[in-house]
Design a protein around this motif. Structure first.
Motif: not given
Lengths: 598, 229
Positions: A111, A114, A168-169, A172-173, A176, A179-180, A182
């Motif tokens: 966060w 970005f 929600w922000e 989302l982070c 992410l 996912l990184v 993973y």
């Protein structure tokens, strides 16, 4: 055809993986705090003693067990003794708890990362209020960096019960971040081995850049002098030694099963003794290195705040008495104050409440640890540097690397026993198992993105892993030394490495480390029992008494330092949680004294 | 008490000066405003000195503001009175209305006029809202420039796409490798099956007399025709 166990491509990958796992956020945000609290440069003495007494031996023990048994934690302890596979299961459960909440830190780092691509940085100024005549009220009362953290990042609720909705922000982070993780663990050691080259080395590059930048900042020397001045009288305080032991213990990440998992992917002839010494030394050196950087930043921030405070006083006096600009400077301020007091006693007396007593020591004394240090203090210092966007990106990228490196170890601790077990591994490929684990953790982790999520985070960080880990490592040491037998273990090591462990290792394993852990365990247990109801700190957006809540105590705000984060009030839960009361004279702690893995 | 207005019409001099004196001696009058100027803070080394010329400019700017606001050209520079200039550089000013028997213009009008032309006044002195302060007049702060899409979402989108692409690539290549391995292992299995029973023209080798199978009498006979070298 039986699949052979995947291995690291070379021993360097293994060392980097261990360094990447052990060197985490705790080196950056907990060690400098401990240094400041427990005697500055003098804290290094108990720290190094504990490193030799418990850090290195226990690390070597875990690595050797993993390398010898060539299984994850559950399988390894089953081999040591079939009655002990519970130790392995406990490790997996604790790792699961840790991975649930730890990745939220990576989400926060994303966060901030970005948001670093803007000019000016969003935490540099307060947002305007609705009719654009001034700044937002909550922001005015604290500071723009704190406002950005508590309101715009966390959107924190006033108490644990007011859960609020999922932000929600942040969600989302968090997605992410998972996912990184993973992506990095997808292929097992093949992918992890490549990633750790980056996650282990990049933080050092950034720390070096920050060291150079930090040392050249105005006022950095103040912080360094303050830190390194040893206050040897702290050595007689038992808390110093306990904190040193605890920090070494948790900083190396013992007991989670990650080290066993990493070592199980080694060649059986790998010299894990040398690697254990290297990793523990690098971990401690990084802590000291990071605290040099942190203290230069502290010094800069404290000097900046002190000079702002002085300038505000000067402006106040200039405006009140209509003196010429430039007639009051920092040097002649005290004489001029006396002169004005003598010449205009009435007006001066009226002004007295507004004139703050600016003190550099008071600014330096505000010791902060945890997320407060990483996200508030550092971002405050960064916004005052030149080219703040560059330093901001570098810093939060470093936090990310540190966090992801530790996450790789955590997930390895969970996945290795799962992929070792024939029941699961024969039915599902590795990618699916990793995916399921990451997905479950991500869903559960959404709790920490709610408005009250930071309080849950505090609870998990303080209480999820501490006592359990001490118990796990204690049982591990006793199991290896007394149940498996230290002579048998010696022989195994001789077969693997080619040299028997010398008397230092044996004495530490058999006597010193278990005794240290038992004393730590007893200390924490009694501390929990004596504390009674557990407490947490809450953010009060209005800084007024909360009405109608039965029993509450409001902190006397004038006794707070300028960077006070929390006033306090009690939540009327007769059950578990109430906001902790302030300890006068005890510096601000955003993290209760219990260390987490961080 | 310094009377700082030099009216064009000598006849009004006494009246205006009296007003100035009256205002300056009770500076918390409702229609007077205090101004504070911090030139050194704003300009540092390029700071100019505050002298009578600057004061004249200030009065001109205030008169200009009043004219623009009320759109009537009755306000003269002489209508703006300054007093109590200090070393800080701060002073009080008031605007008088010569058409209405030398009374002061209501504070609300002056405030509105200054607000409307704040930018012009600041620029005339190379100062800003903070360094040229009208103490009772709050300034409207300009909102920060916000792009239509927040920057962080763009960066987030880019990173997300990269990560998802990486994951998909790894998974797909993993599946392909898995399929290839499966195909190879089934081929190898088939090969092994064939090797198990080697057949020569439908007759298993073990049944054949190997010696007889190796030497072909037709060709062996031809070889003997050539003399050895």
């Amino acid at each position: 055809m039986e699949k052979s166990r995947p291995l690291w491509d070379n021993p360097l990958q293994f060392v980097f993986a261990c360094i990447s796992y052990a060197v985490g956020l705790g080196n950056v945000w907990r060690f400098p705090y401990l240094c400041q609290m427990y005697g500055g440069g003098g804290f290094l003495i108990p720290y190094l003693i504990m490193l030799i007494a418990e850090g290195m031996p226990l690390l070597y023990l875990e690595l050797a067990v993993g390398q010898r048994m060539r299984q994850g934690s559950i399988g390894a302890w089953k081999i040591i003794s079939p009655y002990l596979c519970g130790v392995g299961v406990a490790s997996v459960v604790v790792s699961f708890f840790l991975s649930m909440y730890y990745n939220v830190i990576n989400a926060w780092a994303f966060w901030y990362l970005f948001h670093s691509f803007q000019d000016p940085l969003p935490w540099a100024t307060c947002p305007l209020n609705s009719n654009r005549t001034g700044y937002e009220e909550e922001c005015e009362k604290t500071s723009s960096t704190q406002y950005f953290w508590y309101r715009q990042t966390l959107n924190i609720a006033p108490s644990l019960e007011a859960s609020g909705s999922v932000q929600w922000e942040q969600a989302l982070c968090l997605t992410l971040a998972w996912l990184v993780v993973y992506l990095c663990i997808l292929r097992g050691t093949a992918s992890t081995g490549k990633v750790v080259y980056v996650t282990a080395s990049l933080p050092y590059c950034v720390l070096i850049i920050y060291l150079i930048r930090g040392l050249t900042l105005h006022g950095a020397v103040n912080g360094l002098v303050y830190m390194f001045t040893p206050k040897l009288e702290q050595l007689s305080n038992p808390k110093t030694w306990i904190s040193a032991a605890t920090q070494i213990f948790f900083s190396l990440g013992l007991g989670f099963g990650s080290l066993i998992a990493f070592a199980s992917y080694n060649e059986p002839s790998n010299n894990c003794q040398r690697h254990a010494v290297i990793v523990s030394l690098i971990n401690s050196t990084t802590s000291i290195f990071a605290s040099i950087v942190t203290f230069s930043i502290y010094g800069f921030k404290a000097t900046f705040n002190y000079e702002s405070c002085i300038n505000k006083v000067i402006l106040l006096l200039l405006n009140a008495f209509d003196l010429e600009e430039g007639s009051l400077t920092a040097d002649n301020l005290n004489e001029m104050k006396d002169h004005l007091m003598a010449t205009y006693p009435q007006e001066y007396a009226q002004l007295m409440p507004q004139i703050k007593n600016c003190s550099l020591e008071a600014e330096l004394d505000t010791a902060v640890q945890g997320t407060g240090l990483a996200f508030i203090v550092y971002s405050e210092a960064i916004k005052n540097m030149e080219v703040p966007q560059l330093y901001s990106v570098l810093y939060f990228f470093m936090l990310l690397m540190l966090g992801i490196g530790s996450m790789l170890g955590n997930t390895a601790a969970i996945l290795t026993p799962l992929t070792d077990s024939r029941v699961i591994a024969s039915r599902f490929p590795k990618e699916v198992i990793s995916g399921v684990v990451c997905f479950m953790n991500c869903i559960i982790g959404l709790i920490f993105t709610m408005e009250a999520g930071n309080y849950w985070f505090d609870i998990f960080n303080d209480y999820a892993a501490t006592l359990s880990l001490l118990l796990i490592v204690l049982v591990e040491t006793i199991a290896v030394c007394y149940i498996y037998g230290i002579r048998r273990f010696e022989k195994d090591l001789y077969t693997m490495i080619g040299c028997k462990p010398n008397w230092y290792w044996k004495i530490m394993w058999a006597f010193v480390s278990p005794l240290l852990i038992i004393s730590l365990f007893i200390f924490y247990l009694t501390d929990y029992i004596l504390t009674g109801t557990l407490q947490y700190q809450a953010w009060d957006a209005t800084q007024v008494n909360v009405l109608g809540l039965g029993f509450f105590s409001v902190l006397n705000l004038s006794s707070c330092k300028d960077t006070s984060f929390f006033p306090n009030y009690t939540v009327p839960q007769s059950g578990l949680l109430e906001v902790r009361s302030w300890n006068q004279g005890h510096p601000l702690i955003l993290w209760k004294g219990k260390p987490g893995k961080t | 008490m310094q009377c700082l207005s030099f009216p064009l019409h000598p006849g009004n001099c006494t009246a205006l000066c009296t007003t100035a004196v009256r205002v300056c001696s009770s500076p918390d009058a409702q229609n007077a405003f205090k101004v504070r100027i911090s030139i050194k803070t704003a300009l540092g080394d390029n700071a100019y000195a505050w002298d009578a010329n600057e004061e004249y400019l200030f009065r001109a700017m205030v008169a200009f503001a009043m004219r623009r606001y009320s759109s009537k050209s009755t306000t003269q520079i002489s209508n703006v009175l300054l007093c109590n200039v200090t070393d800080r550089v701060s002073f009080w000013f008031v605007v008088t209305d010569s058409s209405k028997n030398v009374t002061t213009v209501p504070g609300s009008e002056v405030e509105a006029a200054i607000r409307m032309n704040r930018n012009r006044i600041n620029n005339a002195f190379l100062l800003s809202d903070k360094t040229l302060q009208f103490l009772k007049i709050t300034s409207t702060l300009s909102p920060p420039v916000e792009p239509s899409t927040p920057v962080w979402i763009i960066v987030f989108g880019v990173v997300l796409c990269l990560i998802v692409a990486g994951i998909v690539f790894l998974i797909v290549s993993g599946i392909q490798k898995h399929k290839k391995k499966n195909k190879e292992s089934t081929e190898r299995e088939n090969l092994e099956e064939k090797v198990e029973v080697t057949l020569e023209n439908g007759i298993p080798c073990e049944a054949l007399d190997l010696k007889a199978g190796h030497i072909n009498g037709v060709f062996a006979a031809e070889d003997e025709r050539f003399t050895s070298l």
